[in-house]
Design an enzyme around this catalytic site. Structure first.
Site, mmCIF file in Angstrom:
data_model
loop_
_atom_site.group_PDB
_atom_site.id
_atom_site.type_symbol
_atom_site.label_atom_id
_atom_site.label_comp_id
_atom_site.label_asym_id
_atom_site.label_seq_id
_atom_site.Cartn_x
_atom_site.Cartn_y
_atom_site.Cartn_z
ATOM 1 N N ALA A 17 5.853 6.206 25.746
ATOM 2 C CA ALA A 17 4.975 7.734 25.899
ATOM 3 C C ALA A 17 5.175 8.882 24.611
ATOM 4 O O ALA A 17 4.798 10.109 25.128
ATOM 5 C CB ALA A 17 5.850 7.626 27.470
ATOM 6 N N ASP A 62 0.200 -0.273 24.782
ATOM 7 C CA ASP A 62 1.258 0.616 25.448
ATOM 8 C C ASP A 62 1.105 1.874 25.230
ATOM 9 O O ASP A 62 0.567 3.118 25.917
ATOM 10 C CB ASP A 62 2.580 0.846 25.538
ATOM 11 C CG ASP A 62 3.256 0.446 24.294
ATOM 12 O OD1 ASP A 62 1.902 0.195 23.174
ATOM 13 O OD2 ASP A 62 4.479 0.278 24.009
HETATM 14 O O1 PMV Z 1 8.034 -5.856 26.525
HETATM 15 P P1 PMV Z 1 6.811 -4.382 26.342
HETATM 16 O O2 PMV Z 1 6.856 -3.984 28.008
HETATM 17 O O3 PMV Z 1 6.970 -3.473 25.040
HETATM 18 O O4 PMV Z 1 5.684 -5.233 26.143
HETATM 19 C C1 PMV Z 1 5.108 -5.621 24.785
HETATM 20 C C2 PMV Z 1 4.293 -6.639 25.017
HETATM 21 C C3 PMV Z 1 3.499 -7.657 24.185
HETATM 22 O O5 PMV Z 1 2.814 -8.174 24.443
HETATM 23 C C4 PMV Z 1 4.391 -8.859 23.920
HETATM 24 C C5 PMV Z 1 3.951 -6.723 22.988
HETATM 25 C C6 PMV Z 1 2.177 -5.995 22.536
HETATM 26 O O6 PMV Z 1 2.558 -4.569 21.576
HETATM 27 O O7 PMV Z 1 1.231 -6.359 23.164
#
Ligand code: PMV
Length: 304
Positions: free
Chosen positions: A96, A137
């Site tokens: 973000a 994200d």
């Molecule tokens: O840990 P977080 O909330 O950033 O999620 C990671 C998710 C994964 O699939 C494990 C990694 C990704 O970048 O997709």
């Protein structure tokens, strides 16, 4: 002064598999990260980031913009970041802040950038810093809403997630997880046991497709079931923890339609799909099991 903000995210289904090219479902949440940009007299760039433990992502975003906007060098700029949410929950403050800084600088200098260009630039910037990740994200921070996402933005489709009858209850496990370390562990496992791990990813991808249909049909019982199946496979992959399992078990016992960890695992948050009548019961059960309820709304709008 110009202020922009970008939302955090929650992974609904498909974590880990998405790193290897399978799709996932992600929703943007109401915890937003803010970046303000203003001119200052002395040349040079001052970064004020009280809630961020390091400024690597802001630094990398500035470097990326400097390559594209030449006159940035001569300006004196002050960049201030503000986050109402703690980085410990795993809501995606790094992506973000990267998105908000990039978007803010382009706006500040009166340059247009399409969402697709912003996505490509932000994803590259995040990878420059942390090397691993699918970019889900980053996509949530830019596009907002709920999206079906594949690595690098293939596919990238907006999904209508109605919250008329259901909501997500979020429980923090009290443990901060290290996403990069867990992604690397899964990579090691995949190298050692390629067939077994690939089978898990394929099954997860299948649930993502089915969940997408359940969302379109507003079939919440099915969506909950697919979340539970997804969790079974994440446990099998070795990324769940006793604490996450306890919170998930408690949520389901209190009437959640489905529950799973959200993100890399190893800590951070679990999510539960809950009918509007069961919210209080599920929240109380999560707290009794030692979790912290974090109230967020889903389907938040993207960077603006
Ligand atoms: O840990 P977080 O909330 O950033 O999620 C990671 C998710 C994964 O699939 C494990 C990694 C990704 O970048 O997709």
């Amino acid at each position: 002064m110009l202020t922009v903000s970008a939302p955090g995210k929650l992974m609904l289904l498909g974590e880990h598999a998405v790193v290897y090219g399978y799709p996932c479902l992600v929703t943007a949440v109401s915890e937003r990260l803010e970046v303000s940009i203003e001119e200052k007299e002395a040349p040079g760039i001052e970064i004020v980031a009280p809630q961020v433990k390091d400024t690597r992502f802001v630094d990398a975003a500035i470097t990326a913009v400097k390559k594209r906007i030449k006159f940035l060098e001569e300006k004196g700029l002050k960049i201030t970041t503000r986050s109402p949410f703690s980085g410990v929950y795993g809501f995606g403050s790094s992506s973000a802040v990267t998105v908000a800084t990039l978007f803010g600088l382009f706006k500040f200098f009166g340059r247009e950038i399409s969402r697709r260009e912003l996505f490509d630039l932000a994803f590259k910037t995040v990878l420059d810093v942390q090397r691993v990740g699918s970019g889900f994200d980053v996509a949530a921070a830019i596009y907002g809403g709920t999206i079906l996402y594949g690595k690098g933005g293939q596919p990238l489709e907006e999904v209508e997630l109605s919250t008329k009858d259901v909501t997500l209850v979020v429980g923090y496990s009290g443990v901060k997880s290290n996403t990069v370390a867990i992604v690397n562990e899964v990579a090691k496992k995949r190298k050692e046991y390629p067939e077994r791990v690939e089978r898990i990813f394929k099954a997860i991808a299948d649930f993502v497709g089915k969940a997408r249909k359940s969302i379109a049909d507003e079939d919440w019982v099915s969506l909950g079931k697919f979340m539970n199946f997804n969790q079974d496979y994440l446990r099998d992959l070795g990324v769940s923890t006793e604490k996450l399992e306890a919170l998930i078990y408690a949520a389901k016992g209190a009437g959640a339609l489905g529950a799973k960890l959200s993100g890399a695992g190893g800590g951070d948050c679990m999510i539960a799909l809950v009918g509007k009548n069961s919210i209080n019961d599920v929240e109380a059960a999560i707290v009794s099991a030692g979790g912290e309820v974090v109230r967020v709304a889903v389907n938040e709008s993207g960077v603006s």
